[in-house]
Design an enzyme around this catalytic site. Structure first.
Site, PDB file in Angstrom:
ATOM      1  N   ARG A   1       0.851  -1.190   0.000  1.00 53.78           N
ATOM      2  CA  ARG A   1       0.000   0.000   0.000  1.00 53.78           C
ATOM      3  C   ARG A   1       0.884   1.235   0.000  1.00 53.78           C
ATOM      4  O   ARG A   1       1.911   1.263   0.679  1.00 53.78           O
ATOM      5  CB  ARG A   1      -0.913  -0.013   1.219  1.00 53.78           C
ATOM      6  CG  ARG A   1      -1.976  -1.076   1.151  1.00 53.78           C
ATOM      7  CD  ARG A   1      -2.833  -1.107   2.430  1.00 53.78           C
ATOM      8  NE  ARG A   1      -3.876  -2.098   2.285  1.00 53.78           N
ATOM      9  CZ  ARG A   1      -3.726  -3.392   2.562  1.00 53.78           C
ATOM     10  NH1 ARG A   1      -2.559  -3.834   3.001  1.00 53.78           N
ATOM     11  NH2 ARG A   1      -4.715  -4.239   2.399  1.00 53.78           N
TER      12      ARG A   1
ATOM     13  N   GLU B   1      15.600  -4.935  -0.786  1.00 55.14           N
ATOM     14  CA  GLU B   1      16.905  -5.587  -0.810  1.00 55.14           C
ATOM     15  C   GLU B   1      17.456  -5.495  -2.227  1.00 55.14           C
ATOM     16  O   GLU B   1      16.721  -5.665  -3.199  1.00 55.14           O
ATOM     17  CB  GLU B   1      16.766  -7.054  -0.404  1.00 55.14           C
ATOM     18  CG  GLU B   1      18.068  -7.812  -0.380  1.00 55.14           C
ATOM     19  CD  GLU B   1      17.898  -9.266   0.060  1.00 55.14           C
ATOM     20  OE1 GLU B   1      18.922  -9.939   0.213  1.00 55.14           O
ATOM     21  OE2 GLU B   1      16.743  -9.719   0.236  1.00 55.14           O
TER      22      GLU B   1
END
Length: 177
Positions: free
Chosen positions: A29, A165
Site C-alpha cells: 500500500r 533488498e
C-alpha cells in the site's frame, strides 16, 4: 526440469491440482501514488503495465514491471490486463484514495515491531553501480554492502519506508549454509 527443490521438514510434493500456479505479484500500500510511481519508475526503471480504478471502493491498483527487451505488451487494455495477470514478479502498488492528503498518515513497513512483511528484492547486474545510482538519486539506505554481517547485500527504503533488498546474483554463490 530435473530439479525438484530442496527438501526440508514441512516440504511436500506439488499436487496435480497446483500445476500451472505461479506467483504473479506482491502488493504494498502506498500513501501517495505520484511519489511512489516516480520512485519506482525513475530509480528502478519499472513501467506501469496497468492501472485499475475501483471507484465504488475508493482505491486504485498500479501494476509495475521491469520490462525486458522483447517483451510484447498488448496495447488493448483488456488484453493488457489479461497479460499483466499472467506475468511473474510484478509489484502492485495499492492506493487508498485520500491518504496522500493526510499529513501524518503512514503504513507499517513490516520491519518495526510487531514484525511481519519484510521486503521486496531487486537483482541488479552490478551492485557497485547500483549503489552509485541510488546515491545520485538520494535514495535512503538502511544498509550498504560493506555494513553488517551480510556483505554484498544492500537495503534501501522507498518513499513509504518499505525495505528493498538489492543483490548482485554473482556475489551470492557462497551466502548462507
Amino acid at each position: 526440469m530435473s530439479f525438484t527443490g530442496e527438501q526440508h521438514p514441512g516440504v511436500q510434493a506439488p499436487t496435480a491440482e497446483s500445476q500451472g500456479f505461479r506467483l504473479n505479484h506482491t502488493m504494498v500500500r502506498v500513501k501517495d501514488p505520484e511519489k511512489s510511481l516516480a520512485f519506482y519508475t525513475r530509480v528502478f526503471g519499472m513501467r506501469v503495465l496497468r492501472k485499475l480504478d475501483f471507484e465504488e471502493l475508493g482505491f486504485s491498483l498500479y501494476f509495475l514491471a521491469r520490462l525486458e527487451d522483447g517483451d510484447e505488451v498488448p496495447e488493448d487494455k483488456g488484453q493488457r490486463t489479461v497479460w499483466t495477470f499472467s506475468q511473474k514478479g510484478l509489484l502492485e502498488l495499492t492506493h487508498n484514495w485520500g491518504t496522500e492528503n493526510q499529513e501524518d498518515f503512514a503504513y507499517h513497513d513490516g520491519n518495526a515491531e510487531p514484525q511481519g512483511f519484510g521486503h521486496i528484492c531487486f537483482s541488479v547486474p552490478d551492485l557497485d553501480a547500483a549503489v552509485e545510482w541510488f546515491d545520485a538519486n538520494e535514495v535512503e539506505f538502511i544498509k550498504r554492502a560493506d555494513q553488517g554481517k551480510m556483505k554484498d547485500v544492500v537495503f534501501v527504503k522507498d518513499v513509504d519506508g518499505y525495505w528493498i533488498e538489492i543483490v548482485e546474483a554473482a556475489r551470492l554463490a557462497n551466502i548462507g549454509a
